[in-house]
Design an enzyme around this catalytic site. Structure first.
Site, PDB file in Angstrom:
ATOM      1  N   GLU A  64       0.786  -1.175   0.038  1.00 56.77           N
ATOM      2  CA  GLU A  64      -0.154  -0.048  -0.124  1.00 56.77           C
ATOM      3  C   GLU A  64       0.743   1.276   0.056  1.00 56.77           C
ATOM      4  OE1 GLU A  64      -2.489  -0.276   3.565  1.00 56.77           O
ATOM      5  OE2 GLU A  64      -2.825  -2.213   3.301  1.00 56.77           O
TER       6      GLU A  64
ATOM      7  N   LYS B  63       2.143   4.619   1.536  1.00 57.80           N
ATOM      8  CA  LYS B  63       2.119   5.134   3.032  1.00 57.80           C
ATOM      9  C   LYS B  63       1.645   6.596   2.944  1.00 57.80           C
ATOM     10  CE  LYS B  63       4.797   5.476   7.479  1.00 57.80           C
ATOM     11  NZ  LYS B  63       4.428   6.582   7.626  1.00 57.80           N
TER      12      LYS B  63
ATOM     13  N   ASP C 132       0.848  10.376   3.863  1.00 58.64           N
ATOM     14  CA  ASP C 132       1.488  11.329   4.787  1.00 58.64           C
ATOM     15  C   ASP C 132       0.317  12.217   5.250  1.00 58.64           C
ATOM     16  OD1 ASP C 132       3.324  12.243   6.431  1.00 58.64           O
ATOM     17  OD2 ASP C 132       4.574  13.272   4.907  1.00 58.64           O
TER      18      ASP C 132
ATOM     19  N   TYR D 107      -7.311  -0.068   7.335  1.00 56.85           N
ATOM     20  CA  TYR D 107      -7.168  -1.140   8.016  1.00 56.85           C
ATOM     21  C   TYR D 107      -8.633  -1.379   8.810  1.00 56.85           C
ATOM     22  CZ  TYR D 107      -5.286  -4.994  10.792  1.00 56.85           C
ATOM     23  OH  TYR D 107      -4.958  -6.235  11.414  1.00 56.85           O
TER      24      TYR D 107
ATOM     25  N   LYS E 224      10.198   3.989   3.612  1.00 57.81           N
ATOM     26  CA  LYS E 224      10.205   5.029   3.404  1.00 57.81           C
ATOM     27  C   LYS E 224      11.156   5.460   2.155  1.00 57.81           C
ATOM     28  CE  LYS E 224       9.658   7.775   6.813  1.00 57.81           C
ATOM     29  NZ  LYS E 224       8.736   8.445   7.574  1.00 57.81           N
TER      30      LYS E 224
ATOM     31  N   CYS F 267      20.500  38.818  19.085  1.00 51.27           N
ATOM     32  CA  CYS F 267      18.962  38.465  18.809  1.00 51.27           C
ATOM     33  C   CYS F 267      18.372  39.425  17.875  1.00 51.27           C
ATOM     34  CB  CYS F 267      18.315  38.230  20.099  1.00 51.27           C
ATOM     35  SG  CYS F 267      16.427  37.751  19.967  1.00 51.27           S
TER      36      CYS F 267
ATOM     37  N   CYS G  74      15.192  40.909  19.690  1.00 52.94           N
ATOM     38  CA  CYS G  74      15.382  41.971  20.994  1.00 52.94           C
ATOM     39  C   CYS G  74      16.758  42.605  21.034  1.00 52.94           C
ATOM     40  CB  CYS G  74      14.869  41.382  21.952  1.00 52.94           C
ATOM     41  SG  CYS G  74      16.196  39.934  22.539  1.00 52.94           S
TER      42      CYS G  74
ATOM     43  N   CYS H  96      19.150  33.265  22.872  1.00 55.06           N
ATOM     44  CA  CYS H  96      18.802  34.537  23.269  1.00 55.06           C
ATOM     45  C   CYS H  96      18.624  34.280  24.707  1.00 55.06           C
ATOM     46  CB  CYS H  96      17.689  35.326  22.515  1.00 55.06           C
ATOM     47  SG  CYS H  96      17.329  36.509  23.390  1.00 55.06           S
TER      48      CYS H  96
ATOM     49  N   CYS I 132      11.974  38.932  25.386  1.00 54.44           N
ATOM     50  CA  CYS I 132      11.921  38.782  23.891  1.00 54.44           C
ATOM     51  C   CYS I 132      10.848  38.168  23.420  1.00 54.44           C
ATOM     52  CB  CYS I 132      13.187  37.720  23.646  1.00 54.44           C
ATOM     53  SG  CYS I 132      13.706  37.425  21.886  1.00 54.44           S
TER      54      CYS I 132
HETATM   55  S1  IVH Z   1      -1.123   0.729   9.087  1.00 53.54           S
HETATM   56  C1  IVH Z   1      -0.692  -1.392  13.009  1.00 53.54           C
HETATM   57  N1  IVH Z   1      -1.233   1.626   6.590  1.00 53.54           N
HETATM   58  O1  IVH Z   1       1.711   5.653   8.940  1.00 53.54           O
HETATM   59  C2  IVH Z   1      -0.429  -0.783  11.675  1.00 53.54           C
HETATM   60  N2  IVH Z   1      -0.524   3.183   8.381  1.00 53.54           N
HETATM   61  O2  IVH Z   1       3.738   4.522  11.664  1.00 53.54           O
HETATM   62  C3  IVH Z   1      -1.121   0.456  11.463  1.00 53.54           C
HETATM   63  N3  IVH Z   1       0.025   5.391   7.420  1.00 53.54           N
HETATM   64  O3  IVH Z   1       0.471   6.251  12.158  1.00 53.54           O
HETATM   65  C4  IVH Z   1      -0.761   1.385  10.300  1.00 53.54           C
HETATM   66  N4  IVH Z   1      -0.388   5.064   5.360  1.00 53.54           N
HETATM   67  O4  IVH Z   1      -1.113   6.870  10.270  1.00 53.54           O
HETATM   68  C5  IVH Z   1      -1.021   2.065   7.722  1.00 53.54           C
HETATM   69  N5  IVH Z   1      -1.424   2.258   4.161  1.00 53.54           N
HETATM   70  C6  IVH Z   1      -1.090   2.501   5.643  1.00 53.54           C
HETATM   71  C7  IVH Z   1      -0.469   3.709   6.069  1.00 53.54           C
HETATM   72  C8  IVH Z   1      -0.331   4.051   7.430  1.00 53.54           C
HETATM   73  C9  IVH Z   1      -0.078   5.977   6.224  1.00 53.54           C
HETATM   74  C10 IVH Z   1       0.671   6.087   8.899  1.00 53.54           C
HETATM   75  C11 IVH Z   1      -0.394   5.630   9.907  1.00 53.54           C
HETATM   76  C12 IVH Z   1       0.670   5.411  10.855  1.00 53.54           C
HETATM   77  C13 IVH Z   1       1.944   5.481  10.436  1.00 53.54           C
HETATM   78  C14 IVH Z   1       3.046   4.577  10.739  1.00 53.54           C
END
Ligand code: IVH
Length: 667
Positions: free
Chosen positions: A111, A113, A115, A224, A310, A405, A408, A423, A429
């Site tokens: 999937e 990830k 942000d 999930y 990542k 600074c 200030c 500072c 300040c």
């Molecule tokens: S699963 C127990 N799936 O990434 C597993 N998390 O550190 C629960 N996140 O805080 C997370 N996309 O907010 C999962 N496809 C995805 C995700 C995802 C983003 C975020 C989530 C979590 C952090 C993981």
């Protein structure tokens, strides 16, 4: 059809059209027709308030009422994922899963990830009943009112195939387009800009005014499904089912079996993600079968059945025009590079942090240099290097750190062992004054949540507050109308400031913002000295005797109380009724029931947080230790205690206590 049926039909139709538009991206009617139906429903609801429903499609516009967030416990803790940064680490994860499942075949769900910020949604009988932020993973903020305004989150589910009660988790995001528009608007109004869509989404979701959330056009992907009655063993299949009930599920998700397929997914999306409408910072790999997920289990922090990969930070090259300096809340001065605008990971970047004087020196920056900029984890960009080959032979002037600074004018100082210049003018300040007030009102301090950084700034500019004690002198008339505050909110602000006097002493110690005195040190000091007067009179030696208090903290406390301005501040706070001593309750919570005991806390807890248990152990004279040895008295174990720890404790014959057993002992 009677009125009730008419209302119900309109609601059902609007829910469906909403889903077609926001989730499927396939509207069946025009915007005008949609607005017409909505107006019709609004009129009927207004005429028949007896049929009001918080989940009606008309409620998506939010309200101006100031809503407070109540903290609620998650049914299942919200854990995070452990991170990997290269394919080797991904291969190691794959191998751990293979070994963990003892050679049984498995599928991996790949999937994006996303942000943004994680959200837990609770549904009962197909209706959204609660939305909670991650918080500390155990407790989060109830943000249901705000979440109701996010169009792609269904308020009423489609069909009938969903479980009676379930939870679904996902990510709330601000699409790039909304983010750019929002920042443009803020720039025009000279309001501070959001650094990235995640901060913008988070700031929006925590807004006290749900109509603001409704206007900001947030998006959400659900990733999930959990509960006792989820329909399938397959996580991917559950997501597809959730999609059919009305949830927005990522279309990038793919089920694979081999490591090579995982690598292909990573390579493809590393490039393609730049064309997605929302920010992503990696890929998540999950073992698909829920049965296998249970078999693999969890470490204290994260599941063993999933991992995040990542993406590498993106890099761009641009010209450095100047360096400016920002003074933070603590007085720390951060150098900021001003550059020619350049496209980087979805946004236009003009400024980058240079961290501190050492980093600036190491980079050997000269004004006019071509510099490499990176977005580490897509957050605040930083300069990572200089293209020296592009330098003129007439070397331009070197970028130097300031000595005074910029806010200030005080001469900057550097504390032993610290990289930052500070500072020292902490009482006069402006950014430091505002920063201290913001810290004072923050959730873990005095928890005055009717105020936020923007209001503090307004009140400061109006000359209403110069220090934290001034907060308690604010009157409704003075703030009515300031920065758009209406009378009702003004009353609420004054009331919540007045209510804050009941905050326990240990949090008052934290709220003072004594440098280096964090939440834990504040607790330790409060418990040890019991009153503010005793703490103010404490000597360095006395403090050094205390477990958890070192020289840096001790000296900082002495310095704080040596300043007459601070003593005057405390005198005024005391006069206003702010707690200056440990409550009877907190005193009686102390005992020596665990005296001489070394205790390991492991796993995930539900009744109290892990930190709370650690505090209780200290309150009752026990000692927290990190790892199990023959000297450990017992292990306080929550759910999913690590198997290595479990094995070690069993081997050494060390008792394992549940939360309830532990609480019984200290009762
Ligand atoms: S699963 C127990 N799936 O990434 C597993 N998390 O550190 C629960 N996140 O805080 C997370 N996309 O907010 C999962 N496809 C995805 C995700 C995802 C983003 C975020 C989530 C979590 C952090 C993981």
């Amino acid at each position: 059809m009677d009125v009730k049926q008419q209302i119900e039909k309109l609601r059902a139709d609007l829910h469906r059209h909403n889903y077609n538009y926001y989730v499927l991206n396939a509207p069946e009617i025009s915007d005008m027709e949609f607005d017409g139906l909505m107006r019709e429903l609004q009129e009927l609801e207004e005429a028949h308030p007896e049929f009001a429903d918080p989940n009606s499609p008309t409620q998506r516009v939010g309200s101006d009422l100031n809503n407070e967030f109540v903290q609620v416990a998650h049914k299942y803790p919200m854990l995070s994922l452990s991170n990997t940064y290269n394919k080797q680490e991904v291969a190691e994860f794959y191998e751990r899963v293979r070994v963990g499942l003892e050679g049984e075949a498995f599928e991996i769900c790949c999937e994006m990830k996303y942000d943004g910020l994680s959200i837990s949604l609770i549904y009962d009988e197909g209706r959204l009943v609660r939305a909670v932020t991650r918080g500390d993973g155990v407790h989060g903020d109830d943000v249901t009112e705000n979440v109701r305004t996010i169009r792609c989150i269904p308020l009423q589910l489609n069909g009938e195939g969903y479980p009676k009660e379930f939870e679904i988790r996902g990510e709330i995001l601000m699409p790039w387009s909304s983010f750019d528009a929002l920042n443009k608007e803020r720039e025009a109004k000279e309001e501070p800009l959001f650094a990235n869509p995640r901060n913008a989404a988070s700031g929006t979701l925590k807004s006290k005014n749900s109509s603001v959330v409704a206007q900001r056009k947030l998006d959400a992907y659900l990733y999930y499904l959990l509960g006792d009655e989820v329909p399938n063993d397959g996580h991917y299949e559950n997501l597809q089912a959730a999609n059919s009930w009305g949830f927005k599920i990522s279309e990038c998700t793919k089920k694979v079996t081999t490591l090579q397929e995982i690598y292909d997914f990573i390579d493809y999306w590393d490039v393609e993600r730049k064309n997605l409408p929302v920010a992503t910072d990696g890929i998540v790999l999950k073992v698909n079968s829920m049965r296998q997920q249970r078999a693999l289990g969890y470490t204290a922090k994260s599941p063993r059945w999933a991992i995040a990969y990542k993406f590498q930070a993106e890099r761009a090259c641009t010209r450095l025009n100047s360096v400016s300096f920002q003074v933070g809340r603590t007085g720390a001065v951060t150098p900021v590079a001003n550059m020619d605008p350049v496209h980087l990971a979805g946004t236009i970047v003009k400024r980058a942090t240079l961290h501190n004087a050492d980093v600036m020196e190491q980079l050997d920056l000269h004004i006019g240099d071509m510099v490499y900029v990176e977005k580490g984890g897509e957050i605040i960009p930083k300069i990572v290097g200089v293209d020296t080959s592009a330098r003129d032979f007439m070397m331009p002037p070197k970028a130097v750190f300031i000595t005074h600074c910029p806010e200030c004018g005080a001469r900057l100082v550097r504390y032993e062992g610290e990289a930052a210049w500070y500072c020292p003018n902490d009482t006069a300040c402006p950014p430091q004054i505002k920063g201290r007030i913001e810290h004072f009102i923050s959730r873990k301090a005095m928890n005055i949540d009717s105020l936020g950084p923007e209001t503090v700034d307004e009140y400061y500019r109006k000359g209403l507050i110069r220090n934290v004690a001034d907060l308690y002198d604010i009157e409704v008339d003075q703030i009515n109308g300031v920065g758009g505050t209406r009378e009702k909110s003004a009353q609420k602000v004054v009331r919540s400031i007045a209510d804050s006097v009941a905050v326990p002493f240990e949090r008052v110690v934290f709220a003072l913002g004594i440098r280096f005195v964090g939440e834990i040190a504040a607790k330790i000091l409060a418990r040890q000295f019991k009153t503010m007067d005793a703490l103010a009179a404490a000597t360095e030696d006395e403090m050094l005797q205390i477990n958890g208090i070192g020289k840096v903290i001790a000296q900082s406390v002495i310095q704080y109380f040596a300043n007459p301005d601070n003593l005057e501040l405390i005198r005024r706070l005391k006069e206003k009724g702010v707690s200056m001593e440990l409550s009877e309750e907190a005193m009686s919570a102390q005992s020596d029931k665990l005296s001489g005991k070394s205790i390991v806390v492991s796993g995930v807890f539900t009744l109290h947080s892990r930190d709370e248990y650690k505090t209780m152990i200290e309150q009752h004279g026990g000692k927290n230790v990190g790892s199990i040895s023959a000297k450990t008295s017992f292990v306080l174990a929550g759910a999913n205690m690590g198997p290595a720890k479990l094995e070690k404790a069993t081997k050494l014959g060390i008792p394992i206590l549940s939360e309830e057993e532990f609480l019984n002992i200290i009762e």
